[in-house]
Design a protein around this motif. Structure first.
Motif, mmCIF file in Angstrom:
data_model
loop_
_atom_site.group_PDB
_atom_site.id
_atom_site.type_symbol
_atom_site.label_atom_id
_atom_site.label_comp_id
_atom_site.label_asym_id
_atom_site.label_seq_id
_atom_site.Cartn_x
_atom_site.Cartn_y
_atom_site.Cartn_z
ATOM 1 N N ARG A 75 35.234 24.958 28.892
ATOM 2 C CA ARG A 75 35.841 25.339 30.171
ATOM 3 C C ARG A 75 36.463 24.107 30.820
ATOM 4 N N MET A 76 37.687 24.262 31.329
ATOM 5 C CA MET A 76 38.381 23.148 31.981
ATOM 6 C C MET A 76 39.070 23.657 33.235
ATOM 7 N N PRO A 77 38.793 23.055 34.378
ATOM 8 C CA PRO A 77 39.466 23.505 35.595
ATOM 9 C C PRO A 77 40.933 23.121 35.592
ATOM 10 N N CYS A 78 41.694 23.825 36.406
ATOM 11 C CA CYS A 78 43.089 23.457 36.647
ATOM 12 C C CYS A 78 43.134 22.740 37.985
ATOM 13 N N LEU A 79 43.702 21.557 37.990
ATOM 14 C CA LEU A 79 43.753 20.759 39.207
ATOM 15 C C LEU A 79 45.122 20.895 39.857
ATOM 16 N N SER A 80 45.123 21.249 41.128
ATOM 17 C CA SER A 80 46.369 21.361 41.882
ATOM 18 C C SER A 80 46.144 20.781 43.268
ATOM 19 N N GLY A 81 47.125 20.958 44.147
ATOM 20 C CA GLY A 81 47.003 20.429 45.496
ATOM 21 C C GLY A 81 45.885 21.057 46.288
ATOM 22 N N THR A 82 45.415 22.240 45.851
ATOM 23 C CA THR A 82 44.325 22.919 46.562
ATOM 24 C C THR A 82 42.957 22.640 45.949
ATOM 25 N N GLY A 83 42.923 21.783 44.937
ATOM 26 C CA GLY A 83 41.649 21.423 44.323
ATOM 27 C C GLY A 83 41.513 21.933 42.902
ATOM 28 N N ALA A 84 40.293 21.877 42.383
ATOM 29 C CA ALA A 84 40.007 22.296 41.009
ATOM 30 C C ALA A 84 39.726 23.789 40.965
ATOM 31 N N ASP A 85 40.382 24.485 40.062
ATOM 32 C CA ASP A 85 40.271 25.936 39.945
ATOM 33 C C ASP A 85 39.762 26.290 38.549
ATOM 34 N N TYR A 86 38.573 26.882 38.492
ATOM 35 C CA TYR A 86 37.980 27.274 37.213
ATOM 36 C C TYR A 86 38.359 28.697 36.806
ATOM 37 N N GLY A 87 38.975 29.437 37.713
ATOM 38 C CA GLY A 87 39.338 30.812 37.412
ATOM 39 C C GLY A 87 38.293 31.796 37.903
ATOM 40 N N ARG A 88 38.733 33.037 38.095
ATOM 41 C CA ARG A 88 37.845 34.086 38.611
ATOM 42 C C ARG A 88 37.906 35.317 37.718
ATOM 43 N N LEU A 89 36.729 35.911 37.493
ATOM 44 C CA LEU A 89 36.640 37.198 36.813
ATOM 45 C C LEU A 89 36.592 38.312 37.854
ATOM 46 N N CYS A 90 37.200 39.441 37.553
ATOM 47 C CA CYS A 90 37.291 40.541 38.505
ATOM 48 C C CYS A 90 36.203 41.594 38.269
ATOM 49 N N LYS A 91 35.425 41.882 39.323
ATOM 50 C CA LYS A 91 34.419 42.941 39.230
ATOM 51 C C LYS A 91 35.094 44.298 39.032
ATOM 52 N N GLY A 92 36.273 44.432 39.588
ATOM 53 C CA GLY A 92 36.983 45.693 39.438
ATOM 54 C C GLY A 92 37.327 45.999 38.000
ATOM 55 N N CYS A 93 37.709 44.987 37.243
ATOM 56 C CA CYS A 93 38.043 45.184 35.824
ATOM 57 C C CYS A 93 36.807 45.594 35.029
#
Length: 364
Positions: A279-297
């Motif tokens: 797992r690798m976060p994506c770094l942008s101006g808003t910080g590190a983003d690891y991604g989200r899984l959807c409960k709806g899916c």
């Protein structure tokens, strides 16, 4: 979902699935190393011949080095330590993805990727295979971002042993030494299929092996001719299928959601799935983003398994002629960026059902 509905941070968190059960089959739970202080006997600190270069040129050169070289350099002197730690790439990787550096070190792939390339990948976000989904995982041999579904479906993202690579593509040990060779970390892994590997395997990327074979044998046609029309005597059915899939592995990105493509016959489970990804976060101006899984899916997949998913929803989510379980299960492992998640839940049937249910509970 009605446009007037406000998607608040609280609602986003409520729709985020925190139990990532299917995503745990990668490299994980690595111990981070402790930094050691520099002990200098002299008050004069130097980087040797690099002292004569302008500071901007020194930083440019250091970004071209890999983290193994940088870690050795920063132990040379206090000035070297200060200079290395001033590198943007060094700071960002150490702060936001230290486990990635540990994984590259433990698998002996650290010398193959420059600090600049790792930083570039840290700040990317798309899967290099489907070109659509959030690439929440790093494929270590190539330093590329990939999504879970492509790790499962794209055979060019698989790893194989040196012996299989030699036999499948008619290569020699000398040829294979030119490739990054991953030394696996013993443990339990699996992308859709659990495996336990207690010894260290020396593995290479199918994508890199196939490209090497083309370079060695002269053309894609010459490599294709290496694949016999029928299994040689003594070769097992499973091994012949592995050879076939490796020869057919795409070198160019498929550029689509592979779960929505027609199924192919004689699929073979990945013997080393997850052993080359983390797992690798994506770094942008808003910080590190690891991604989200959807409960709806996950709700959508559950409703389908119980025969309760409306036909029009199923028709929208599953292409005609495709077994529904594949794309619906892929939804449950699809990670979204912060921005992508907000857009997704606006149209997700399962998310809309959950929100409606929560709103009904509040009114009662």
């Amino acid at each position: 979902m009605p446009l007037e509905r406000v998607i608040s941070p609280e609602l986003i968190d409520k729709l985020t699935c925190t139990r990532e059960l299917d995503l745990g089959g990668m490299i994980r739970n690595l111990s981070l190393p402790k930094t050691s202080p520099i002990r200098e006997r002299s008050a004069i600190s130097s980087m040797g011949r690099m002292d004569i270069l302008p500071a901007e040129l020194v930083l440019f050169i250091l970004h071209l080095l890999d983290f193994q070289a940088l870690s050795r350099l920063l132990r040379v002197s206090r000035k070297a330590k200060t200079t290395v730690e001033a590198l943007v790439a060094y700071r960002e990787l150490r702060e936001h993805a230290p486990d990635v550096l540990v994984a590259l070190g433990k698998t002996r792939l650290l010398p193959y990727h420059s600090a600049a390339l790792l930083r570039q990948t840290l700040r990317a976000n798309r899967c290099v295979s489907c070109l659509v989904d959030f690439g929440a995982f790093l494929f270590l041999p190539t330093c590329e971002r990939v999504c879970f579904e492509c790790l499962h479906q794209n055979h060019s993202l698989r790893m194989t042993t040196l012996s299989i690579a030699r036999e499948c593509f008619h290569l020699t040990d000398s040829h294979l030494k030119t490739l990054p060779i991953l030394h696996s970390i013993p443990g339990t892994y699996g992308v859709m299929f659990r495996i336990s590997r207690r010894k260290v395997y020396r593995l290479v990327s199918v994508k890199q092996v196939k490209q090497l074979a083309i370079d060695v044998h002269g053309s894609t046609e010459n490599v294709a001719n290496l694949m016999p029309t029928s299994p040689p005597q003594g070769m097992t059915w499973r091994k012949s299928c592995i050879f076939k899939w490796f020869h057919e592995a795409p070198l160019e990105p498929p550029g689509c959601d592979l779960s929505r493509m027609p199924e192919r016959s004689n699929l073979v489970e990945d013997d080393f799935g997850g052993m080359a990804s983390i797992r690798m976060p994506c770094l942008s101006g808003t910080g590190a983003d690891y991604g989200r899984l959807c409960k709806g899916c996950r709700l959508v997949n559950e409703l389908h398994s119980r025969g309760l998913l409306p036909a029009d929803v199923l028709e929208h989510l599953v292409p005609r002629g495709i077994r529904p379980s594949r794309p619906l299960r892929a939804l449950t492992t699809r990670l979204y960026s912060r921005e992508g998640f907000v857009e997704h839940i606006k149209t997700c049937y399962g998310a809309n059902e959950l929100i409606t249910g929560w709103e009904t509970e509040q009114m009662e």
